[in-house]
Design an enzyme around this catalytic site. Structure first.
Site, PDB file in Angstrom:
ATOM      1  N   ARG A   4      11.596   5.723   3.501  1.00 55.94           N
ATOM      2  CA  ARG A   4      11.731   7.183   3.554  1.00 55.94           C
ATOM      3  C   ARG A   4      12.520   7.623   4.788  1.00 55.94           C
ATOM      4  O   ARG A   4      13.242   8.620   4.753  1.00 55.94           O
ATOM      5  CB  ARG A   4      10.362   7.836   3.513  1.00 55.94           C
ATOM      6  CG  ARG A   4       9.669   7.694   2.154  1.00 55.94           C
ATOM      7  CD  ARG A   4       8.207   8.095   2.223  1.00 55.94           C
ATOM      8  NE  ARG A   4       8.046   9.455   2.697  1.00 55.94           N
ATOM      9  CZ  ARG A   4       6.875   9.962   3.079  1.00 55.94           C
ATOM     10  NH1 ARG A   4       5.786   9.205   3.065  1.00 55.94           N
ATOM     11  NH2 ARG A   4       6.801  11.219   3.479  1.00 55.94           N
ATOM     12  N   ARG A  22       0.856  -1.193   0.000  1.00 51.97           N
ATOM     13  CA  ARG A  22       0.000   0.000   0.000  1.00 51.97           C
ATOM     14  C   ARG A  22       0.893   1.244   0.000  1.00 51.97           C
ATOM     15  O   ARG A  22       1.335   1.684   1.065  1.00 51.97           O
ATOM     16  CB  ARG A  22      -0.917  -0.004   1.219  1.00 51.97           C
ATOM     17  CG  ARG A  22      -1.930  -1.140   1.221  1.00 51.97           C
ATOM     18  CD  ARG A  22      -2.768  -1.100   2.497  1.00 51.97           C
ATOM     19  NE  ARG A  22      -3.788  -2.139   2.506  1.00 51.97           N
ATOM     20  CZ  ARG A  22      -4.634  -2.349   3.510  1.00 51.97           C
ATOM     21  NH1 ARG A  22      -4.568  -1.561   4.586  1.00 51.97           N
ATOM     22  NH2 ARG A  22      -5.536  -3.308   3.453  1.00 51.97           N
ATOM     23  N   ASP A  74       2.035   5.117  -0.167  1.00 51.84           N
ATOM     24  CA  ASP A  74       1.464   6.335   0.410  1.00 51.84           C
ATOM     25  C   ASP A  74       1.191   7.384  -0.663  1.00 51.84           C
ATOM     26  O   ASP A  74       1.557   7.220  -1.835  1.00 51.84           O
ATOM     27  CB  ASP A  74       2.418   6.921   1.448  1.00 51.84           C
ATOM     28  CG  ASP A  74       2.509   6.082   2.711  1.00 51.84           C
ATOM     29  OD1 ASP A  74       1.555   5.334   2.996  1.00 51.84           O
ATOM     30  OD2 ASP A  74       3.535   6.180   3.415  1.00 51.84           O
TER      31      ASP A  74
END
Length: 255
Positions: free
Chosen positions: A202, A50, A52
């Site tokens: 990230r 999934r 972002d």
């Protein structure tokens, strides 16, 4: 009901992420709407990951169940027709066993992160890279990245809203390289593991950027990891440079 695997490419900028949301555009919602044009819905698809808001994909994998036995090529062509003008493309479709699952059958996920090194704003690559104005030391970033390889408690690099049952993951690859990009020099991060925590990649890149800029040392990355404390993490970089590049399975359904 026959099940089909789909390899999907998309630009994340127009979407609030992969997952369907009630009042916001999503990649999942766009594909399910296209499926409803082919067979009466509702349709619910599942994906390997999934992504972002703003995150892209070169090789996302999802699966759908259909009522009739579509020819895989015709199904991909029909989906691409109905996906227009959204920046989403179905690269390949393959029929799979009914117990095959895009997420739970996956054994590996690979991400790419792109940093564009230049002072001028990005134009052609706007929304596709993280632009960093200052020089970055690739060797120092790789030394810091090496501290993260292997099996660890990655609490430091885990979002506070992460829903994973455990922060313990095994990182198989975190390779940093400098490449000559279309718009200027780029730093690419190649990250590979069976699965990831929310915002883990990230968090890695934002922290390693600090190493490349000279604000952190490679040993600071090791200390942050060992702290098992989210407050010890460096900045979390923006999602616009992140790509889900590939999903691996015991047998490639698209081979």
């Amino acid at each position: 009901m026959p099940r089909f695997a789909m390899k999907v490419e998309y630009q994340g900028a127009p979407f609030a992420g992969w997952q369907r949301q009630k009042d916001l555009p999503s990649v999942q919602g766009a594909i399910e709407a296209a499926l409803a044009k082919l067979e009466p819905g509702p349709h619910t698809i599942a994906a390997a990951g999934r992504t972002d808001a703003g995150v892209h994909a070169l090789g996302q994998v999802a699966h759908c169940d259909m009522n009739k036995g579509w020819d895989p090529f015709r199904l991909s062509e029909a989906l691409n027709h109905h996906l227009k003008p959204a920046p989403v493309a179905v690269l390949a479709v393959a029929q799979v066993d009914n117990d095959w699952h895009a997420r739970f059958s996956a054994i590996e996920r690979q991400y790419l992160f792109r940093i564009l090194q230049r002072r001028a704003p990005a134009t052609h690559d706007k929304g596709q890279v993280w632009r960093v104005r200052h020089a970055l030391d690739v060797d120092a970033m790789q030394a810091g990245a090496d501290m993260l390889l292997g099996k660890h408690d990655f609490t430091t690099f885990r979002s506070s809203i992460c829903q994973a049952a455990s922060p313990v993951k095994t990182l198989d690859e975190l390779r940093v390289e400098r490449v000559d990009g279309f718009s200027g020099p780029e730093i690419h991060f190649h990250v590979r593991a069976r699965s990831f925590l929310h915002n883990q990649v990230r968090s890695f890149v934002g922290t390693l950027e600090r190493v490349g800029a000279g604000a952190w040392s490679p040993d600071d990355v090791r200390e942050a990891l060992e702290a098992c404390d989210r407050a010890a993490c460096g900045p979390v970089c923006p999602g616009e440079g992140l790509y889900l590049a590939r999903v691996g399975y015991p047998a490639d359904p698209f081979a």
